[in-house]
Design an enzyme around this catalytic site. Structure first.
Site, PDB file in Angstrom:
ATOM      1  NE  ARG A  71      13.823 -23.561 -26.008  1.00 24.51           N
ATOM      2  CZ  ARG A  71      13.239 -22.397 -25.801  1.00 24.51           C
ATOM      3  NH1 ARG A  71      13.730 -21.306 -26.368  1.00 24.51           N
ATOM      4  NH2 ARG A  71      12.178 -22.287 -25.051  1.00 24.51           N
ATOM      5  CE1 TYR A 199      18.923 -29.178 -20.461  1.00 23.63           C
ATOM      6  CE2 TYR A 199      17.850 -27.802 -22.099  1.00 23.63           C
ATOM      7  CZ  TYR A 199      17.780 -28.694 -21.049  1.00 23.63           C
ATOM      8  OH  TYR A 199      16.555 -29.128 -20.599  1.00 23.63           O
ATOM      9  CE  LYS A 208      11.092 -26.944 -29.581  1.00 21.68           C
ATOM     10  NZ  LYS A 208      11.003 -26.769 -28.182  1.00 21.68           N
ATOM     11  CG  HIS A 228       6.702 -24.841 -29.900  1.00 22.99           C
ATOM     12  ND1 HIS A 228       6.819 -23.974 -28.836  1.00 22.99           N
ATOM     13  CD2 HIS A 228       7.254 -26.010 -29.485  1.00 22.99           C
ATOM     14  CE1 HIS A 228       7.424 -24.581 -27.830  1.00 22.99           C
ATOM     15  NE2 HIS A 228       7.702 -25.823 -28.193  1.00 22.99           N
ATOM     16  CB  SER A 250       9.074 -23.624 -23.757  1.00 17.66           C
ATOM     17  OG  SER A 250       9.473 -23.441 -25.102  1.00 17.66           O
ATOM     18  CB  ALA A 251       7.787 -25.503 -19.496  1.00 20.65           C
ATOM     19  CB  CYS A 252       2.690 -23.749 -21.620  1.00 18.65           C
ATOM     20  SG  CYS A 252       3.520 -22.269 -20.993  1.00 18.65           S
ATOM     21  CE  LYS A 254       5.048 -27.611 -27.120  1.00 16.97           C
ATOM     22  NZ  LYS A 254       5.355 -26.679 -26.008  1.00 16.97           N
ATOM     23  CG  ASP A 279       8.504 -29.642 -28.659  1.00 21.31           C
ATOM     24  OD1 ASP A 279       7.925 -28.852 -27.898  1.00 21.31           O
ATOM     25  OD2 ASP A 279       9.651 -29.435 -29.094  1.00 21.31           O
ATOM     26  CG  ASN A 371      14.353 -26.731 -19.028  1.00 19.36           C
ATOM     27  OD1 ASN A 371      13.273 -27.168 -19.427  1.00 19.36           O
ATOM     28  ND2 ASN A 371      15.334 -26.397 -19.860  1.00 19.36           N
ATOM     29  NE  ARG A 373      12.947 -29.422 -21.330  1.00 13.39           N
ATOM     30  CZ  ARG A 373      11.836 -28.997 -21.924  1.00 13.39           C
ATOM     31  NH1 ARG A 373      11.156 -29.794 -22.712  1.00 13.39           N
ATOM     32  NH2 ARG A 373      11.405 -27.764 -21.723  1.00 13.39           N
ATOM     33  NE  ARG A 404       3.403 -22.589 -17.474  1.00  9.78           N
ATOM     34  CZ  ARG A 404       3.279 -23.524 -16.523  1.00  9.78           C
ATOM     35  NH1 ARG A 404       2.698 -23.234 -15.375  1.00  9.78           N
ATOM     36  NH2 ARG A 404       3.758 -24.727 -16.715  1.00  9.78           N
ATOM     37  CG  PHE A 498      -2.469 -32.615 -15.355  1.00  7.50           C
ATOM     38  CD1 PHE A 498      -1.246 -32.643 -15.995  1.00  7.50           C
ATOM     39  CD2 PHE A 498      -2.611 -31.771 -14.241  1.00  7.50           C
ATOM     40  CE1 PHE A 498      -0.163 -31.880 -15.544  1.00  7.50           C
ATOM     41  CE2 PHE A 498      -1.539 -31.009 -13.783  1.00  7.50           C
ATOM     42  CZ  PHE A 498      -0.318 -31.068 -14.440  1.00  7.50           C
ATOM     43  CG  ASN A 501      -6.513 -29.919 -19.540  1.00  6.65           C
ATOM     44  OD1 ASN A 501      -7.153 -29.168 -18.787  1.00  6.65           O
ATOM     45  ND2 ASN A 501      -5.192 -30.013 -19.499  1.00  6.65           N
TER      46      ASN A 501
HETATM   47  P1  GTP Z   1       8.217 -27.990 -23.923  1.00  5.20           P
HETATM   48  O1  GTP Z   1       8.758 -29.380 -24.019  1.00  5.20           O
HETATM   49  O2  GTP Z   1       9.111 -27.061 -23.167  1.00  5.20           O
HETATM   50  O3  GTP Z   1       7.842 -27.413 -25.242  1.00  5.20           O
HETATM   51  O4  GTP Z   1       6.935 -28.041 -22.955  1.00  5.20           O
HETATM   52  P2  GTP Z   1       5.461 -28.652 -22.989  1.00  5.20           P
HETATM   53  O5  GTP Z   1       4.537 -27.640 -23.560  1.00  5.20           O
HETATM   54  O6  GTP Z   1       5.447 -30.004 -23.592  1.00  5.20           O
HETATM   55  O7  GTP Z   1       5.129 -28.724 -21.432  1.00  5.20           O
HETATM   56  P3  GTP Z   1       4.781 -29.964 -20.472  1.00  5.20           P
HETATM   57  O8  GTP Z   1       3.593 -30.752 -20.966  1.00  5.20           O
HETATM   58  O9  GTP Z   1       6.014 -30.722 -20.229  1.00  5.20           O
HETATM   59  O10 GTP Z   1       4.326 -29.209 -19.142  1.00  5.20           O
HETATM   60  C1  GTP Z   1       5.177 -28.378 -18.422  1.00  5.20           C
HETATM   61  C2  GTP Z   1       4.670 -28.151 -17.031  1.00  5.20           C
HETATM   62  O11 GTP Z   1       3.306 -27.718 -17.029  1.00  5.20           O
HETATM   63  C3  GTP Z   1       4.744 -29.395 -16.163  1.00  5.20           C
HETATM   64  O12 GTP Z   1       5.349 -29.076 -14.941  1.00  5.20           O
HETATM   65  C4  GTP Z   1       3.309 -29.794 -15.965  1.00  5.20           C
HETATM   66  O13 GTP Z   1       3.112 -30.406 -14.736  1.00  5.20           O
HETATM   67  C5  GTP Z   1       2.539 -28.482 -16.116  1.00  5.20           C
HETATM   68  N1  GTP Z   1       1.201 -28.723 -16.702  1.00  5.20           N
HETATM   69  C6  GTP Z   1       0.938 -29.388 -17.852  1.00  5.20           C
HETATM   70  N2  GTP Z   1      -0.397 -29.462 -18.086  1.00  5.20           N
HETATM   71  C7  GTP Z   1      -0.996 -28.813 -17.071  1.00  5.20           C
HETATM   72  C8  GTP Z   1      -2.376 -28.538 -16.746  1.00  5.20           C
HETATM   73  O14 GTP Z   1      -3.303 -28.908 -17.459  1.00  5.20           O
HETATM   74  N3  GTP Z   1      -2.591 -27.820 -15.608  1.00  5.20           N
HETATM   75  C9  GTP Z   1      -1.568 -27.398 -14.798  1.00  5.20           C
HETATM   76  N4  GTP Z   1      -1.885 -26.704 -13.707  1.00  5.20           N
HETATM   77  N5  GTP Z   1      -0.261 -27.656 -15.063  1.00  5.20           N
HETATM   78  C10 GTP Z   1       0.022 -28.339 -16.183  1.00  5.20           C
HETATM   79  C1  SPV Z   2      11.184 -26.053 -25.434  1.00  2.98           C
HETATM   80  O1  SPV Z   2      11.894 -25.287 -24.759  1.00  2.98           O
HETATM   81  O2  SPV Z   2      10.153 -25.653 -26.024  1.00  2.98           O
HETATM   82  C2  SPV Z   2      11.525 -27.483 -25.531  1.00  2.98           C
HETATM   83  C3  SPV Z   2      12.806 -27.935 -24.977  1.00  2.98           C
HETATM   84  O3  SPV Z   2      10.758 -28.247 -26.092  1.00  2.98           O
HETATM   85  S1  SPV Z   2      14.149 -27.587 -26.009  1.00  2.98           S
HETATM   86  O4  SPV Z   2      14.376 -28.734 -26.883  1.00  2.98           O
HETATM   87  O5  SPV Z   2      15.297 -27.377 -25.120  1.00  2.98           O
HETATM   88  O6  SPV Z   2      13.879 -26.416 -26.807  1.00  2.98           O
HETATM   89 MN    MN Z   3       9.057 -27.181 -27.042  1.00  5.91          MN
END
Ligand code: GTP
Ligand code: SPV
Ligand code: MN
Length: 589
Positions: A71, A199, A208, A228, A250-252, A254, A279, A371, A373, A404, A498, A501
């Site tokens: 994004r 993308y 989004k 979100h 994002s990427a934290c 979910k 999401d 990133n 996917r 994070r 993971f 949790n």
């Molecule tokens: P978006 O789709 O971007 O909104 O992201 P999301 O919040 O769904 O993130 P996702 O679950 O895909 O996790 C993103 C990254 O965080 C991955 O590389 C995971 O391996 C890492 N991750 C997820 N959960 C944990 C956790 O409990 N501990 C750690 N250390 N890393 C984690």
């Molecule tokens: C995010 O960035 O929070 C995502 C991926 O879930 S995207 O659809 O590219 O926004």
């Molecule tokens: Mn997202």
């Protein structure tokens, strides 16, 4: 041939076609035959590559342009009439000015191309909580992704009937020029315009753009919330299923939390987690006065790197059929895919995300983009909730915020009440990730994980949260904050995360049902260390105590940082939140 007689729809498409000048217009009816023909066509042009159909039936690989992998927040705009309604956290331009700026970028942009008309629904088609959109695009990749991520086709047009109440979306790849890339929202017109990108979050306009940015405005006006958030159900040994919604940036984590597999001894006792969404959540007050959450999406657009048989077996299983992979490694030996963190055997004969030959056994460079996917149907998920297709969704007992934070935030704490919980959400901060272009690992404020997704003034959005709390009264969910990412002095994660949790979620749920005790701290309620089940976790009591520890000096610094952040919102900042901040400061002293 047009699949509807809806005048508002037909007139708008005529207007957009006159501007973009496609060679042909094709309506997406949602049939498998049509989608299959499009897959073949995309394979013929190289837009998609068909993967090993024995190992990965119905799966394809796509690579985006190398400068088009996430994004683009700096090129994302909220174009409402008044700048003050977009607020200090959004890019803004007056609608007329933006329409004028976009027009030349779209003019003739689809010459020699086909315009696809995608009618789609966010939510169960025909249900009172569904909302409809039409995306016009010149990308087959977008069509095929939308057909996984949303409900598409004739049924949507039938449900829309002759109503003009739908969200308009125009996407053109144009030249994929990053300097002329725009992701623009016109909330007053229920219109989204995206140009020069191919993308995910920039072009799958139901996600989004609609389900968060436009929908957050609709929610403000209509008294509901677009967030979100993941949604999951936790089944306890008594067989009761209790639901929570969690907002992480994002990427934290979910997707990972939403598909959690309980630790072994939890499984033996009968614990199970059901995924409703990973999401986006649309939340409404139900007839019973409780808050109900539904997932408007139909698939998962999940982060590939780090997904493996140990970290998230459910996500991995979900991607084994009917999935489109974007920007991962193509393993030429068996025509499958690979990414960093999948396993310890990177392929020797492979193509990296940029399309270059890649030997994972020797290369110092990453093979998959951080990133990269997968786009996978929700129905593939082994733990998909039986309530996934329930139009109104599920009743929410807990709302969980998180991000994070290497140091400041403890493993878990509970807010004192709803208003304090809104404060906790508003002060969220997290290290940035590869999900958006820009620096990675920099701590930034990301209130409610909505910084890039709130379609109006963030302070008005906080007021909306406070108002929702008034409506919910004593039926409001309890609000918590978690942090799976605390590190030691060497930067190693202190908490296994993971599946483990669930140990924290168990305490959270018990708090909601008055089944667990807590300790009061200046920032909220924390668990007693003995109330977190550590059996089989590899975490000792001392480490857990460290994870729950508060550093008062650090929190006093945090108070100053929050005050500086709040100052950006001026007079619109709800009084309640500045009072919460002062009260926190007083408790810390
Ligand atoms: P978006 O789709 O971007 O909104 O992201 P999301 O919040 O769904 O993130 P996702 O679950 O895909 O996790 C993103 C990254 O965080 C991955 O590389 C995971 O391996 C890492 N991750 C997820 N959960 C944990 C956790 O409990 N501990 C750690 N250390 N890393 C984690
Ligand atoms: C995010 O960035 O929070 C995502 C991926 O879930 S995207 O659809 O590219 O926004
Ligand atoms: Mn997202």
């Amino acid at each position: 041939m047009a699949l509807t007689e809806n005048r508002a729809v037909l007139d708008w498409i005529d207007e957009m076609a006159a501007m973009t000048q496609p060679d042909a217009i094709v309506w997406i009816d949602g049939s498998e035959a049509q989608l299959e023909a499009l897959r073949s066509q995309a394979c013929a042009t190289g837009e998609l590559e068909k993967l090993n159909q024995e190992k990965l039936p119905g799966c394809y690989l796509h690579r985006t342009a190398v400068n088009d992998v996430a994004r683009v927040e700096d090129r994302t705009f909220i174009c409402c009439e008044k700048q003050e309604d977009a607020g200090p956290t959004n890019n803004w331009m007056a609608p007329a000015e933006m329409y004028a700026r976009l027009k030349p970028l779209y003019t003739g942009a689809m010459k020699g191309r086909t315009m696809y008309v995608i009618p789609y629904s966010m939510g169960v088609v025909g249900s009172p909580f569904a909302k409809y959109g039409i995306e016009l695009t010149d990308s087959i990749y977008v069509v095929l992704n939308m057909a996984i991520m949303t409900r598409v086709g004739q049924s949507v047009l039938d449900a829309l009937g002759d109503s003009p109440d739908y969200v308009k979306g125009l996407h053109a790849k144009a030249e994929l020029d990053p300097e002329r890339r725009y992701i623009v929202h016109f909330p007053q017109d229920n219109t989204i315009m995206s140009v020069n990108s191919g993308y995910g979050g920039n072009v799958l306009l139901g996600k989004k753009c609609f389900a968060l940015r436009i929908a957050s405005c609709l929610g403000r006006d209509e008294g509901w919330m677009a967030e979100h958030m993941l949604i999951l159900g936790i089944q306890n040994p008594a067989g009761e299923v209790r639901y929570l919604a969690a907002a992480f940036p994002s990427a934290c984590g979910k997707t990972n939390l939403a598909m959690l597999i309980p630790p072994a001894h939890y499984q033996e006792k009968g614990w199970k987690v059901w995924c409703v969404g990973d999401d986006i959540a649309w939340l409404r007050v139900g007839e019973d006065g409780r808050l109900w959450a539904m997932n408007p999406e139909y698939g998962f657009f999940g982060v590939a790197p780090g997904t493996n048989a140990k970290s998230n077996p459910n996500a991995l299983a979900t991607t084994r059929r009917g999935t489109i992979f974007t920007n991962v490694v193509h393993n030429l030996d068996d025509d499958t895919v690979w990414w960093e963190g999948l396993d310890k055997n990177p392929p020797e004969h492979a193509v990296d995300w940029k399309g270059n030959p890649w030997n994972g056994t020797v290369s110092a460079e990453k093979g998959a983009h951080p990133n990269s996917r997968f786009t996978a149907p929700a129905k593939n998920c082994p733990c998909i909730s039986p309530e996934f297709e329930s139009p109104r969704g599920v009743p929410i007992s807990a709302i969980v915020f998180g991000g994070r934070r290497a140091r400041t935030a403890p493993l878990v704490y509970q807010s004192r009440d709803w208003e304090h919980g809104v404060f906790v959400g508003s002060i969220m901060a997290s290290e940035t990730t590869a999900a958006a272009t820009g620096a990675v690992g920099v701590v930034r404020r990301d209130p409610m994980a909505m910084l890039p997704f709130c379609g109006y003034h963030m302070a008005d959005y906080w007021q909306h949260w406070l108002d929702m709390g008034k409506v919910l009264g004593d039926k409001a969910p309890k609000i918590f904050n978690v942090n799976w990412f605390r590190t030691d002095d060497e930067g190693r994660f202190l908490w296994p995360g993971f599946g483990d949790n669930l140990r924290v979620l168990e305490w959270i749920m018990k708090r909601c049902f008055h089944e667990a005790d807590a300790v009061e701290t200046p920032i909220g309620y924390e668990p007693k260390a003995e109330d977190i089940d550590l059996e089989g976790s590899g975490v000792d009591r001392a480490t857990l105590e460290g994870l729950l520890k508060l550093d008062t000096a650090m929190w006093l610094d945090e108070v100053n940082a929050i005050r500086a952040f709040y100052d950006k919102f001026g007079a619109k900042l709800p009084e309640t939140l500045s009072q919460e901040l002062s009260a926190l400061e007083a408790r810390l002293h």
